[in-house]
Scaffold this active site. Structure first.
Site, mmCIF file in Angstrom:
data_model
loop_
_atom_site.group_PDB
_atom_site.id
_atom_site.type_symbol
_atom_site.label_atom_id
_atom_site.label_comp_id
_atom_site.label_asym_id
_atom_site.label_seq_id
_atom_site.Cartn_x
_atom_site.Cartn_y
_atom_site.Cartn_z
ATOM 1 N N ASP A 7 -40.316 11.766 4.572
ATOM 2 C CA ASP A 7 -39.994 13.068 3.979
ATOM 3 C C ASP A 7 -40.905 13.280 2.772
ATOM 4 O O ASP A 7 -41.827 12.476 2.521
ATOM 5 C CB ASP A 7 -38.484 13.177 3.668
ATOM 6 N N CYS A 65 -38.692 7.412 2.812
ATOM 7 C CA CYS A 65 -38.143 8.554 2.072
ATOM 8 C C CYS A 65 -38.124 8.153 0.603
ATOM 9 O O CYS A 65 -38.765 7.160 0.240
ATOM 10 C CB CYS A 65 -36.773 8.981 2.614
ATOM 11 N N GLY A 66 -37.444 8.879 -0.238
ATOM 12 C CA GLY A 66 -37.485 8.574 -1.667
ATOM 13 C C GLY A 66 -37.015 7.159 -1.970
ATOM 14 O O GLY A 66 -37.674 6.405 -2.681
ATOM 15 N N THR A 67 -35.867 6.810 -1.421
ATOM 16 C CA THR A 67 -35.315 5.461 -1.612
ATOM 17 C C THR A 67 -35.529 4.557 -0.415
ATOM 18 O O THR A 67 -35.369 3.337 -0.529
ATOM 19 C CB THR A 67 -33.793 5.541 -1.836
ATOM 20 N N GLY A 68 -35.767 5.146 0.724
ATOM 21 C CA GLY A 68 -35.801 4.392 1.994
ATOM 22 C C GLY A 68 -34.418 4.259 2.607
ATOM 23 O O GLY A 68 -34.284 3.814 3.748
ATOM 24 N N ILE A 69 -33.402 4.660 1.858
ATOM 25 C CA ILE A 69 -32.029 4.440 2.325
ATOM 26 C C ILE A 69 -31.627 5.464 3.386
ATOM 27 O O ILE A 69 -31.185 5.098 4.488
ATOM 28 C CB ILE A 69 -31.038 4.469 1.136
ATOM 29 N N GLY A 70 -31.776 6.737 3.070
ATOM 30 C CA GLY A 70 -31.323 7.767 4.014
ATOM 31 C C GLY A 70 -32.028 7.663 5.356
ATOM 32 O O GLY A 70 -31.397 7.756 6.425
ATOM 33 N N HIS A 98 -36.267 -13.045 12.066
ATOM 34 C CA HIS A 98 -34.843 -13.236 12.381
ATOM 35 C C HIS A 98 -34.216 -12.065 13.119
ATOM 36 O O HIS A 98 -33.378 -12.262 13.998
ATOM 37 C CB HIS A 98 -34.034 -13.467 11.105
ATOM 38 N N ARG A 133 -30.563 -18.627 18.484
ATOM 39 C CA ARG A 133 -29.504 -18.142 17.578
ATOM 40 C C ARG A 133 -29.800 -16.732 17.086
ATOM 41 O O ARG A 133 -28.885 -15.917 16.928
ATOM 42 C CB ARG A 133 -29.278 -19.121 16.418
ATOM 43 N N HIS A 134 -31.074 -16.434 16.890
ATOM 44 C CA HIS A 134 -31.414 -15.077 16.453
ATOM 45 C C HIS A 134 -31.241 -14.075 17.598
ATOM 46 O O HIS A 134 -30.762 -12.968 17.388
ATOM 47 C CB HIS A 134 -32.834 -15.039 15.907
HETATM 48 C C1 RB5 Z 1 -34.928 13.429 -1.172
HETATM 49 O O1 RB5 Z 1 -34.900 13.971 -2.442
HETATM 50 C C2 RB5 Z 1 -34.194 12.099 -1.156
HETATM 51 O O2 RB5 Z 1 -32.825 12.301 -1.163
HETATM 52 C C3 RB5 Z 1 -34.615 11.280 0.036
HETATM 53 O O3 RB5 Z 1 -35.984 11.119 0.026
HETATM 54 C C4 RB5 Z 1 -34.033 9.889 0.149
HETATM 55 O O4 RB5 Z 1 -34.165 9.189 -1.038
HETATM 56 C C5 RB5 Z 1 -32.688 9.792 0.723
HETATM 57 O O5 RB5 Z 1 -32.147 8.693 0.981
#
Ligand code: RB5
Length: 144
Positions: A7, A65-70, A98, A133-134
């Site tokens: 993104d 993405c910004g954090t990689g989390i979403g 693994h 195991r993996h």
């Molecule tokens: C976008 O501003 C931000 O929310 C997205 O890049 C990401 O960090 C979401 O997990």
């Protein structure tokens, strides 16, 4: 072939990843986004990378993405996808050995380009160990 998706929050870091892939002669399919200023929705780009892998067109993916989390949460909703959010080389190596991770996720606002390129290099050049195991644990993930 490596599928790439990001993104706006991951766009700049993805340019560093693309420069690395070009330098190394590693083939990729860039599925966007287009720039760092138009706000877009990370699930749209995570899904594009997932589809490219599940169709067999690409063997692995890199999503940012910004954090990689979403974007990693998005990818991990699909069966057969194992997306690993990494901010260090140890994790990138371990998740290939693994978890046989097929997508690397990173945060464009978390890691700098120098480290990100080393994480990508580690991820792409580390094989799955193939240990029983993996394999057993991965098949339990698939059964969830
Ligand atoms: C976008 O501003 C931000 O929310 C997205 O890049 C990401 O960090 C979401 O997990």
């Amino acid at each position: 072939m490596i599928a790439l998706g990001c993104d706006h929050g991951g766009y700049d870091l993805m340019q560093a990843v693309i420069a690395y892939l070009d330098r190394e002669g590693i083939a990729y399919k860039n599925l966007g986004c287009e720039n760092n200023h138009d706000s877009v929705d990370y699930p749209d780009y995570g899904r594009k990378v997932v589809k490219a892998i599940l169709s067999g067109e690409c063997e692995k993916g890199i999503v940012i993405c910004g954090t990689g989390i979403g974007i990693s949460i998005t990818c991990n909703r699909y069966k057969g996808i194992r997306a690993a959010l990494c901010s260090d080389c140890f994790s990138a190596e371990a998740t290939r050995e693994h978890n046989d991770a097929n997508i690397l996720a990173m945060g464009g606002r978390v890691v700098g380009p120098g480290l990100a390129v080393k994480i990508v290099d580690t991820f792409l050049h580390t094989e799955f160990s193939g240990d029983e195991r993996h394999k057993r644990r991965i098949s339990k993930i698939e059964d969830c």
